[in-house]
Scaffold this active site. Structure first.
Site, PDB file in Angstrom:
ATOM      1  N   LYS A 232       0.826  -1.180   0.000  1.00  0.00           N
ATOM      2  CA  LYS A 232       0.000   0.000   0.000  1.00  0.00           C
ATOM      3  C   LYS A 232       0.878   1.254   0.000  1.00  0.00           C
ATOM      4  O   LYS A 232       2.051   1.133   0.346  1.00  0.00           O
ATOM      5  CB  LYS A 232      -0.936   0.007   1.201  1.00  0.00           C
ATOM      6  CG  LYS A 232      -0.187   0.014   2.565  1.00  0.00           C
ATOM      7  CD  LYS A 232      -1.075   0.386   3.680  1.00  0.00           C
ATOM      8  CE  LYS A 232      -0.939   1.811   4.081  1.00  0.00           C
ATOM      9  NZ  LYS A 232       0.227   2.154   4.916  1.00  0.00           N
TER      10      LYS A 232
ATOM     11  N   HIS B 183      -6.041  -0.208   7.015  1.00  0.00           N
ATOM     12  CA  HIS B 183      -5.974  -1.104   8.172  1.00  0.00           C
ATOM     13  C   HIS B 183      -7.272  -1.084   8.988  1.00  0.00           C
ATOM     14  O   HIS B 183      -7.837  -2.118   9.325  1.00  0.00           O
ATOM     15  CB  HIS B 183      -4.815  -0.723   9.098  1.00  0.00           C
ATOM     16  CG  HIS B 183      -3.475  -0.669   8.412  1.00  0.00           C
ATOM     17  ND1 HIS B 183      -3.144  -1.477   7.365  1.00  0.00           N
ATOM     18  CD2 HIS B 183      -2.374   0.092   8.654  1.00  0.00           C
ATOM     19  CE1 HIS B 183      -1.900  -1.217   6.980  1.00  0.00           C
ATOM     20  NE2 HIS B 183      -1.418  -0.258   7.742  1.00  0.00           N
TER      21      HIS B 183
ATOM     22  N   ARG C 202     -13.034  -2.166  20.532  1.00  0.00           N
ATOM     23  CA  ARG C 202     -13.738  -2.070  21.813  1.00  0.00           C
ATOM     24  C   ARG C 202     -15.241  -2.067  21.547  1.00  0.00           C
ATOM     25  O   ARG C 202     -15.769  -1.133  20.947  1.00  0.00           O
ATOM     26  CB  ARG C 202     -13.314  -0.775  22.505  1.00  0.00           C
ATOM     27  CG  ARG C 202     -13.816  -0.604  23.920  1.00  0.00           C
ATOM     28  CD  ARG C 202     -13.107   0.575  24.552  1.00  0.00           C
ATOM     29  NE  ARG C 202     -11.714   0.259  24.808  1.00  0.00           N
ATOM     30  CZ  ARG C 202     -11.235  -0.154  25.981  1.00  0.00           C
ATOM     31  NH1 ARG C 202     -12.020  -0.245  27.027  1.00  0.00           N
ATOM     32  NH2 ARG C 202      -9.948  -0.443  26.133  1.00  0.00           N
TER      33      ARG C 202
HETATM   34  N1  NDP Z   1       8.276   1.930   5.669  1.00  0.00           N
HETATM   35  C1  NDP Z   1       7.188   1.430   6.249  1.00  0.00           C
HETATM   36  O1  NDP Z   1       7.110   1.256   7.470  1.00  0.00           O
HETATM   37  C2  NDP Z   1       6.002   1.065   5.406  1.00  0.00           C
HETATM   38  C3  NDP Z   1       6.012   1.257   4.035  1.00  0.00           C
HETATM   39  N2  NDP Z   1       4.941   0.865   3.276  1.00  0.00           N
HETATM   40  C4  NDP Z   1       4.942   1.014   1.824  1.00  0.00           C
HETATM   41  O2  NDP Z   1       6.026   0.284   1.278  1.00  0.00           O
HETATM   42  C5  NDP Z   1       6.548   0.930   0.145  1.00  0.00           C
HETATM   43  C6  NDP Z   1       8.027   1.209   0.376  1.00  0.00           C
HETATM   44  O3  NDP Z   1       8.152   2.017   1.527  1.00  0.00           O
HETATM   45  P1  NDP Z   1       9.546   2.506   2.103  1.00  0.00           P
HETATM   46  O4  NDP Z   1      10.535   1.401   2.098  1.00  0.00           O
HETATM   47  O5  NDP Z   1       9.263   3.205   3.351  1.00  0.00           O
HETATM   48  O6  NDP Z   1       9.963   3.574   1.008  1.00  0.00           O
HETATM   49  P2  NDP Z   1      11.370   4.229   0.699  1.00  0.00           P
HETATM   50  O7  NDP Z   1      11.139   5.681   0.541  1.00  0.00           O
HETATM   51  O8  NDP Z   1      12.418   3.791   1.652  1.00  0.00           O
HETATM   52  O9  NDP Z   1      11.632   3.665  -0.774  1.00  0.00           O
HETATM   53  C7  NDP Z   1      12.132   2.367  -1.064  1.00  0.00           C
HETATM   54  C8  NDP Z   1      13.207   2.481  -2.137  1.00  0.00           C
HETATM   55  O10 NDP Z   1      12.604   2.958  -3.329  1.00  0.00           O
HETATM   56  C9  NDP Z   1      13.497   3.835  -4.007  1.00  0.00           C
HETATM   57  N3  NDP Z   1      12.849   5.150  -4.175  1.00  0.00           N
HETATM   58  C10 NDP Z   1      12.416   5.979  -3.211  1.00  0.00           C
HETATM   59  N4  NDP Z   1      11.856   7.078  -3.746  1.00  0.00           N
HETATM   60  C11 NDP Z   1      11.937   6.938  -5.070  1.00  0.00           C
HETATM   61  C12 NDP Z   1      11.551   7.735  -6.174  1.00  0.00           C
HETATM   62  N5  NDP Z   1      10.925   8.899  -5.998  1.00  0.00           N
HETATM   63  N6  NDP Z   1      11.807   7.293  -7.411  1.00  0.00           N
HETATM   64  C13 NDP Z   1      12.403   6.113  -7.608  1.00  0.00           C
HETATM   65  N7  NDP Z   1      12.799   5.318  -6.590  1.00  0.00           N
HETATM   66  C14 NDP Z   1      12.575   5.719  -5.350  1.00  0.00           C
HETATM   67  C15 NDP Z   1      14.723   3.968  -3.129  1.00  0.00           C
HETATM   68  O11 NDP Z   1      15.694   3.064  -3.613  1.00  0.00           O
HETATM   69  P3  NDP Z   1      16.830   3.481  -4.646  1.00  0.00           P
HETATM   70  O12 NDP Z   1      16.945   4.952  -4.678  1.00  0.00           O
HETATM   71  O13 NDP Z   1      18.049   2.796  -4.115  1.00  0.00           O
HETATM   72  O14 NDP Z   1      16.354   2.887  -5.914  1.00  0.00           O
HETATM   73  C16 NDP Z   1      14.277   3.479  -1.774  1.00  0.00           C
HETATM   74  O15 NDP Z   1      15.324   2.884  -1.059  1.00  0.00           O
HETATM   75  C17 NDP Z   1       5.732   2.198  -0.027  1.00  0.00           C
HETATM   76  O16 NDP Z   1       4.702   1.926  -0.934  1.00  0.00           O
HETATM   77  C18 NDP Z   1       5.187   2.440   1.366  1.00  0.00           C
HETATM   78  O17 NDP Z   1       4.009   3.159   1.354  1.00  0.00           O
HETATM   79  C19 NDP Z   1       3.853   0.257   3.841  1.00  0.00           C
HETATM   80  C20 NDP Z   1       3.790   0.046   5.190  1.00  0.00           C
HETATM   81  C21 NDP Z   1       4.826   0.458   6.081  1.00  0.00           C
HETATM   82  O1  LIG Z   2       1.069   0.816   7.155  1.00  0.00           O
HETATM   83  C1  LIG Z   2       1.490   1.438   8.112  1.00  0.00           C
HETATM   84  O2  LIG Z   2       1.510   0.847   9.320  1.00  0.00           O
HETATM   85  C2  LIG Z   2       2.409   1.287  10.310  1.00  0.00           C
HETATM   86  C3  LIG Z   2       1.960   0.643  11.611  1.00  0.00           C
HETATM   87  O3  LIG Z   2       2.105  -0.743  11.531  1.00  0.00           O
HETATM   88  P1  LIG Z   2       2.157  -1.606  12.879  1.00  0.00           P
HETATM   89  O4  LIG Z   2       2.157  -3.002  12.384  1.00  0.00           O
HETATM   90  O5  LIG Z   2       3.413  -1.211  13.591  1.00  0.00           O
HETATM   91  O6  LIG Z   2       0.956  -1.249  13.661  1.00  0.00           O
HETATM   92  C4  LIG Z   2       2.431   2.789  10.409  1.00  0.00           C
HETATM   93  O7  LIG Z   2       3.453   3.192  11.290  1.00  0.00           O
HETATM   94  C5  LIG Z   2       2.715   3.367   9.041  1.00  0.00           C
HETATM   95  O8  LIG Z   2       2.635   4.789   9.097  1.00  0.00           O
HETATM   96  C6  LIG Z   2       1.739   2.866   8.025  1.00  0.00           C
HETATM   97  O9  LIG Z   2       2.167   3.240   6.718  1.00  0.00           O
END
Ligand code: NDP
Ligand SMILES: O=C1O[C@H](COP(=O)(O)O)[C@@H](O)[C@H](O)[C@H]1O
Length: 510
Positions: free
Chosen positions: A170, A262, A366
């Site tokens: 997501k 969620h 709840r």
């Molecule tokens: N982090 C979290 O806790 C959660 C994340 N998500 C979802 O998971 C996915 C990944 O999240 P997350 O790991 O936090 O994201 P990041 O911002 O860390 O991105 C992951 C990788 O994607 C590449 N990237 C980032 N921005 C761009 C860009 N603008 N253009 C091209 N490449 C890019 C980078 O790798 P490089 O530059 O090396 O190619 C980066 O290391 C998202 O869809 C996020 O919403 C969902 C739930 C929780």
């Molecule tokens: O998807 C997401 O969930 C986390 C919270 O996950 P949890 O398993 O620790 O409850 C939230 O922090 C994040 O902002 C959101 O993108």
């Protein structure tokens, strides 16, 4: 299809029976896991630790390799060091797992880069055991590049002899139009059976338990309606801020980040009618039916908040996060009332609340019951059934009991099923472990279906558009508090009555 069996007698945690029950049927075929966006936050915090968890439980196919892919140039030793620092457990196992992990850097939007990567994968597969070469692609990347990457997978990386499945993270779009576009673009590339849209809340133990609690216990069903219930609250609280993810968060806000996915998933499982079978299709059909009965969301039943730094200066405010514009109006807290227009729930408020930088980390459901229908006990605390999703999974029922002894007072107490004290050697897998395992097993039960996603956006898009067009300003709340006081007032207005003194004893353990 879920296949629940009643557990009886003692069965050691790691017995072969149990393993064979959950192991993928492709266990003896080679598996290549490809983590796209392997340099990022999700990959290091969730994807690799979950794969490690499956490895330790001997649930990954016998011959599995894990290739990370991203643009950043990272030496393999450095990559393994970084991933390794997030793995918890036995050092030898960690080392053995990291030996299965490789990294390749390449572009997301160039066919040549994917073709070159495919050669590396084919070469690695040629040294693996013989069998169908299955490939699992995990898109741990921002949504802005989902389609480019999906095209890259389709154009160059599909397995020539086994299945190829794609896990998508997501957010699936920002609103109805962008979500529909994403769904239709992905559909052109992959059949629904090969797409796994993750909402990791569906993999949480207590969320899994909801169907069992509701439908395997005859005591609950007669109470589960407007006849006995006065309100249902679903609450998600985090005690941390955006912690460097402000750049991402500011484009989405808490409603899109947590409530639209969620919390809505939890609501649909709590409120849906019993499905005709335990198949993924029948369960999702009921969830969709329930979601379609939700009435339009009202702005006057919404509270938005944005956190500011704590008074003691210890914790920064949302606007202090370097990725966040200084004039951002993005909400980090939201509480919205939902009304389900069907015979079971008409008139009963569902109060969904989520927020960052609050007083504690807690997610729970709840269910507050109506007061007793007699003249004997008129002003007593309400019964509540609480399902604690995290931390410390538990189900407890708050009820009144006579205080023991020579007195005539009553007090609020509880029937408590706290997992940690009830189940010996509790070892719960992380939600991501369960979901990755299910995708390897080809099981869609815990993933989000396209029409389900579409209704979810139909519910939220009009509200989000109003918030944006009317430029609704979120109320400020201090880091580490309960959030805006108006959220408590809204709940009270909806008939929620807070217990006067009670606090759940299990709480002190977390
Ligand atoms: N982090 C979290 O806790 C959660 C994340 N998500 C979802 O998971 C996915 C990944 O999240 P997350 O790991 O936090 O994201 P990041 O911002 O860390 O991105 C992951 C990788 O994607 C590449 N990237 C980032 N921005 C761009 C860009 N603008 N253009 C091209 N490449 C890019 C980078 O790798 P490089 O530059 O090396 O190619 C980066 O290391 C998202 O869809 C996020 O919403 C969902 C739930 C929780
Ligand atoms: O998807 C997401 O969930 C986390 C919270 O996950 P949890 O398993 O620790 O409850 C939230 O922090 C994040 O902002 C959101 O993108």
């Amino acid at each position: 299809m879920f296949n629940y069996k009643q557990y009886s007698g003692k069965m050691p945690n790691n017995s072969m029976d149990l393993l064979n029950d959950v192991r993928p049927k492709d266990f003896t075929h080679p598996l290549m896991v490809v983590v796209l966006g392997a340099s990022g936050d999700l990959a290091k915090k969730k994807t690799y630790p979950a794969l490690f968890g499956l490895y330790c439980r001997e649930l990954l196919p016998q011959d599995t390799l894990i290739y990370g892919y991203a643009r950043s140039h990272i030496e393999l030793s450095e990559f393994r060091k970084k991933i390794g620092s997030y793995l918890k457990g036995d050092e030898n196992k960690k080392k053995a797992f990291l030996d299965l992990c490789f990294y390749h850097s390449g572009a997301y939007d160039k066919k040549e880069a994917y073709d070159e990567f495919n050669k590396i994968l084919v070469d690695a597969e040629s040294k693996m055991v013989k069998g169908s070469n299955n490939r699992l692609f995990y898109m741990a990347i921002p949504p802005s590049i989902f389609i480019d990457v999906a095209k890259g997978i389709k154009g160059s990386l599909i397995s020539s002899s086994g299945w190829s499945r794609v896990i998508v993270e997501k957010p699936f779009g920002r609103d109805l139009a962008s979500s529909r576009e994403l769904i239709s673009e992905l559909k052109k590339l992959f059949p629904e059976k090969d797409l796994f849209r993750i909402d990791h809340y569906l993999g949480k133990e207590m969320v899994q338990n909801l169907m069992v609690l509701r439908f395997a216990n005859a005591v609950f069903e007669p109470l589960w309606s407007k006849s006995h219930i006065s309100s249902i609250s679903i609450t998600f609280k985090e005690d941390i801020g955006t912690e460097g993810r402000g750049g991402y968060f500011d484009q989405f806000g808490i409603i899109r980040d947590v409530m639209q996915n969620h919390l809505l998933q939890v609501l649909s499982l709590v409120a849906m009618e019993p499905p005709v079978s335990m198949s993924a299709e029948d369960i999702t059909n009921e969830k969709v039916k329930l979601l379609r009965s939700i009435q339009p969301l009202r702005l006057d039943e919404l509270v938005l908040g944005q956190f500011v730094g704590s008074k003691d200066g210890k914790y920064p405010g949302y606007l202090d996060d370097e990725g966040v514009p200084k004039d951002s109006k993005t909400a980090t807290f939201a509480s919205q009332v939902f009304h389900v227009n069907n015979p079971r729930w008409r008139g009963i408020p569902f109060i969904l609340k989520c927020g960052k930088a609050l007083d504690q980390r807690k997610t729970e459901i709840r269910i507050q019951f109506k007061g007793p229908d007699n003249f004997l006990f008129s002003d007593v605390d309400r019964n509540e059934l609480v399902m604690r999703i995290q931390p410390g999974e538990a189900v407890y029922l708050k009820l009144l009991s006579k205080k023991p002894g020579l007195n005539n007072t009553i007090e609020q107490t509880e029937l408590d099923l706290s997992y940690r004290s009830r189940f010996e050697n509790l070892d719960l897998p992380d939600a991501y472990e369960r979901l990755i395992l299910d995708s390897i097993r080809g099981d869609h039960n815990l993933f989000v279906r396209d029409d389900e996603l579409d209704v979810a956006w139909q519910i939220f898009t009009p509200l989000l558009e109003q918030i944006e067009s009317l430029k609704v300003i979120p109320e400020k709340y201090e880091f580490g508090t309960r959030g805006p006081a108006s959220a408590d007032e809204l709940a009270q207005k909806m008939g929620y009555v807070r217990s006067k003194q009670y606090s759940w004893p299990g709480q002190s353990k977390f």
